[in-house]
Structures are given as C-alpha cells and as structure tokens.
Enzyme design. Structure first.
Site, PDB file in Angstrom:
ATOM      1  CB  THR A  42      -0.920   0.029   1.233  1.00  0.00           C
ATOM      2  OG1 THR A  42      -0.120   0.022   2.426  1.00  0.00           O
ATOM      3  CG2 THR A  42      -1.862  -1.162   1.237  1.00  0.00           C
ATOM      4  CB  CYS A  46      -0.069   1.503  10.177  1.00  0.00           C
ATOM      5  SG  CYS A  46      -0.812   1.439   8.540  1.00  0.00           S
ATOM      6  CB  CYS A  50      -3.322   0.335  11.917  1.00  0.00           C
ATOM      7  SG  CYS A  50      -4.273   0.925  10.486  1.00  0.00           S
ATOM      8  NE  ARG A  75      -0.985   7.376   0.804  1.00  0.00           N
ATOM      9  CZ  ARG A  75      -1.992   6.946   1.546  1.00  0.00           C
ATOM     10  NH1 ARG A  75      -2.117   7.356   2.811  1.00  0.00           N
ATOM     11  NH2 ARG A  75      -2.894   6.104   1.054  1.00  0.00           N
ATOM     12  CB  CYS A  77      -2.042   4.778   7.989  1.00  0.00           C
ATOM     13  SG  CYS A  77      -3.701   4.066   8.078  1.00  0.00           S
ATOM     14  CB  CYS A  80      -3.939   4.045  12.419  1.00  0.00           C
ATOM     15  SG  CYS A  80      -2.322   3.978  11.603  1.00  0.00           S
ATOM     16  CG  ASP A 467      13.339  11.474  49.339  1.00  0.00           C
ATOM     17  OD1 ASP A 467      13.326  12.654  48.977  1.00  0.00           O
ATOM     18  OD2 ASP A 467      12.391  10.914  49.924  1.00  0.00           O
TER      19      ASP A 467
END
Length: 510
Positions: A42, A46, A50, A75, A77, A80, A467
């Site tokens: 694709t 993601c 997703c 690029r 998604c 998501c 402490d």
C-alpha cells in the site's frame, strides 16, 4: 507478548520481527510509538494498533521512527494517524547519542539552531551525528526534524484556522513550496485537503478548531495513568502565579491544571485537563513556532511516553515491592518543563519542608517573575507570571531570598552558572554527565543532583536512596536500598512507588 519485549530493542538494530508482528496481529496499542509498520503493498506506514486488516508478514517491515518510514517513501496512514501516538520510551531508557538527539529534535532544536546547533549540544560533529543517526534510526537529523515539522504542521492545519502560509513558517518550514511538498509526501494530501479532514477519527489531535492565538490538543499516553499521584505532586509543589491546580466538578476527573510555560519565543499558558485515555490541553498566548516545544515539554512533565507496563512488570517481580506496585498502577515520574527552574526550585527545597520551600519560591516569583500582560488570571485571582530567569535570580535574588547566608550564596552561585552557560542542563544531556556537572556546583549534594537528573533527562533508573521519605518507606517494607539491581532500568519508578507508599500511610490521597 508483554510491553517489555520491545523495550530492549537497541536503536542500532532492527526491531525483532516476530515480536513486532505479534503486536501488530493483536493491535496492541501499548506499542504505538515504540515502532512503526511499513506496508509494501500500500505504500503506507501505520501504528501497530491500526484497525485495518493485518497485512501478511512478507509485506511488512518495522522501523523505529516515522522519519525512517518517510525516508523510504511511505506516507502516513489516514486511518490510524501514526503521527498522533505517544513517543517512544526508548529515548529515555537508552542514553546513547541517538536517543538524546531524538529528545532534542522533539524539542525543536533543529528548527531553532540547525543541525550544527544540535551537534554542538551533543558535543559531536554534524558529520558524525548524521552518520550515527542514519545507521541507528534509518534517517539523519534533517529527515527526523522534517517528520517533526510535518506533525506540527498537521496539528496547526487541523486545530487552528491559521492561513496556510502562517502554518508553514510556524511549523518551521523554510518555504511554502517545502511545506506543500512535505505535506503531500507524508500524508498523501494537499494542506487544504488535510484541513477538510478535521472531523471525527481523522482528527486525533483536537476537539475543535481553537480560537486565534491558541490551540486545543489531545495528547495520548499508554494506560494506565494514576492521576491522583500527579495531582498531588503538582498541587504540593505549585508556585503561586506560575501554576495552580483547579478543582472543577465539570472536568472528567474533577480537576484541571494551569501553568505558565517559558518557551523559546516567549511565555504561554497551558491548561491541562486529564482524562482516562488522553490529556486535553489548551495552549493560549502561544507563539505558534513554539508548538512542538510546548507539546514535548508537557509530555515530559506528565511522563506521557513511559512504558508503564514494562516498569510495573519488572518491579512486581520483587515480592516485597509487588504489593506497593499493584496498589498504584500507572504511577509516573514527574518531569521538567524548564531545567534551570527545576534546579533552582530543588535547591530551595533542600533540607526544608514543602511549605517552607514554596514560601521561598513564591517570594521569587512575586518579586522577579515577569507578568503576562492583558489582564489574564491564573485561576486564583493572580496575574500569571513566568518563573524568573536565571539571570534575574543571579542579579536580584539576594534582595528576595531569606534564610542562611550560605544557602542563599549557593542558589545565587548556581543561578550565575546557569545564566553564563557554565552549566547547560537540557533533555539531550547524558544523565551521568548532568549529575557530575551538578555535583561540582557548591551547594548541590547527591539528593539534589539525583532528583534533578531524574526529572530533566527522564532517566527511568535513578534511585533516590538519600531521600528521607524513600528511606523510611523502604525501612517499613524491609527493603535494602543497597541491593536494587533487579529493579533496573526502572528505579525512578520504584522511587515514586516508595514515596507514594509513605505518603499514603500518612493519610495523603495519592
């Protein structure tokens, strides 16, 4: 598979494929931000959670940064929104140069000072920095900063009504063309098309477009989150005029927090509203060039990027500590909005009660803090003020501070060192280096150095063995603080659990 499985991933190596793929199959949101999934068929990348159909193993690869995915031509998604995830806990767990560089890039150092400025802060040459980041993270400093700018631009596009030209320069782009090309490459949309997607699930950052001069955001985190503990910490240490916890019956958890933040281009006001699954933030009076820095510093203050499940699992392996950990799931380590402020405030808290420290801090703010104009109020009928700069404290602190002369001299001396740049505390400094710098300053002992190091660098493995509250809690439980190697790398969280345990025993609602 547990969250701890990925935490040991070394930035120099690829994430373990089988473990990452099992997280992808489970759509496990705990891993969002710890790695990204690239899908060859694709051309998108993601987050692990997703909701899309899980791709076949031979079609995916896993990378540690969004910039690495973008560098390879993927690029983001749209379904998501992988740029709207919690940050990776690796940048705090690891102390190598890549991790420290990522902290500074998230704070916008490349936009403000260039790659040369980033390299100088890390004390390496730009060429060496580029080589190491490319080898370790799959992208050099410019590509990593480009991914950071793209996320800032998306927030401004979808959460404000700023003209696109203003968005471009506020996000740190050098030109409108560079801005347009980057948005198309990262999101597969033009800036105008991206703005049209600001409703419902396509706009994970905000509830509604903000008024001019402000921006409303939703900051994600890895659940659970023990908000009663953070509320106590913020309230107990609040400096009048700078910050206040506001009881609000209409707020989801019954309270809000308002704070003035010093940022590179001026002061802003942040109003924080905690929710069970995110943090609502309204930033006002903000120079939009400071958006990324403001978000990064708030995330560090609230410890939103913690791998809290991994910490709990490791600490619960100790049978003596287990009941304490299981009683308070989601306990965080409060971070720092301003390292210099954290150092001064911690020094004023040495060997005195919280009330006495707050009195001294309030005097400093009242006398030397810069008031925000336009009649704004801090929520307590006070004009909000920024915490005084180190230079102002060095120049006029003696006129304001009260107490033993030796302590005042120490505070002024440290303020002078900070103002002159002889000490440079920032999120990208190595924790051991910062501690060593602090110990060399007169008036700073191990307790102060440790708590400042823990809060400024986000180091998850600092044990505040000196402490008093922590020591008493350990004594109550029969723990030997000299033998805590099995708590690593989460001793900062063990410290918070011991602190909370003792306070809860004293009747505090934490």
């Amino acid at each position: 598979m547990t969250t701890a499985s990925v935490e040991h991933t070394v930035p120099g190596s690829a994430p373990d494929f089988d473990r990452c793929y099992r997280a992808l199959q489970a759509r496990d949101a705990r891993f969002d931000g710890q790695f990204f999934v690239t899908v060859r068929t694709t051309g998108i990348y993601c987050r692990p959670s997703c909701p899309a159909q899980t791709p076949r193993p031979h079609n995916v690869a896993f990378v540690l940064t969004a910039a690495a995915a973008q560098q390879q031509g993927y690029r983001a998604c749209r379904r998501c929104a992988p740029d709207a995830v919690p940050g990776s806990p690796l940048w705090n767990v690891n102390a190598d140069m890549s991790a420290r560089a990522m902290r500074l890039i998230a704070d916008g150092v490349v936009e403000r000072e260039g790659v040369g400025g980033l390299a100088a802060r890390l004390k390496y040459s730009p060429r060496h920095l580029n080589r190491v980041l490319t080898d370790h993270l799959g992208a050099g400093p410019l590509a990593l900063a480009r991914a950071h700018r793209a996320t800032n631009a998306r927030v401004l596009i979808q959460c404000t009504t700023l003209p696109m030209s203003d968005v471009a320069f506020a996000a740190g782009f050098a030109s409108i063309r560079q801005f347009n090309d980057t948005i198309r490459a990262v999101f597969g949309l033009t800036p105008t098309e991206l703005r049209r997607l600001r409703n419902g699930r396509d706009r994970p950052h905000a509830e509604a477009p903000s008024a001019p001069g402000s921006v409303s955001l939703r900051l994600p985190f890895r659940a659970p989150y023990r908000w009663t503990w953070m509320r106590w910490f913020l309230s107990a240490h609040a400096a009048a005029g700078v910050e206040t916890v506001i009881d609000d019956a209409d707020a989801p958890l019954g309270w809000r927090f308002r704070r003035v933040i010093n940022l590179p281009h001026g002061s802003a006001i942040a109003e924080i509203e905690p929710h069970d699954d995110h943090v609502g933030v309204v930033l006002s009076r903000l120079d939009m060039r400071d958006l990324g820095a403001a978000v990064n510093r708030l995330r560090r203050l609230l410890d939103l990027d913690a791998d809290i499940t991994a910490a709990a699992e490791t600490l619960a392996d100790d049978p003596t500590l287990r009941p304490v950990v299981e009683t308070a799931p989601g306990l965080r380590v409060p971070g720092s909005l301003d390292p210099a402020e954290t150092i001064i405030r911690t020094m004023l808290g040495q060997q005195v009660s919280l009330a006495a420290a707050r009195h001294q801090i309030d005097r400093l703010v009242d006398a030397l803090g810069e008031a925000l104009p336009d009649g704004a109020t801090s929520g307590a009928d006070r004009v909000p003020k920024a915490f005084p700069t180190s230079a102002a404290i060095a120049a006029h602190g003696r006129e304001v501070l009260r107490g033993p002369r030796r302590r005042i001299d120490a505070v002024i001396g440290v303020a002078e060192a900070l103002a002159e740049g002889r000490v440079e505390p920032h999120a990208g400094v190595d924790a051991s280096d910062l501690r060593a710098q602090l110990i060399e300053l007169p008036g700073i002992g191990p307790w102060t150095a440790d708590i400042v190091t823990m809060r400024v660098t986000g180091d998850p493995d600092v044990l505040l063995a000196n402490d008093l509250v922590v020591a008493r809690a350990a004594a109550d439980l029969g723990l030997d603080l000299r033998d805590t190697h099995h708590w690593a790398p989460w001793r900062s969280y063990a410290t918070m659990h011991l602190w909370r345990h003792r306070l809860a025993g004293a009747g505090e609602d934490v």
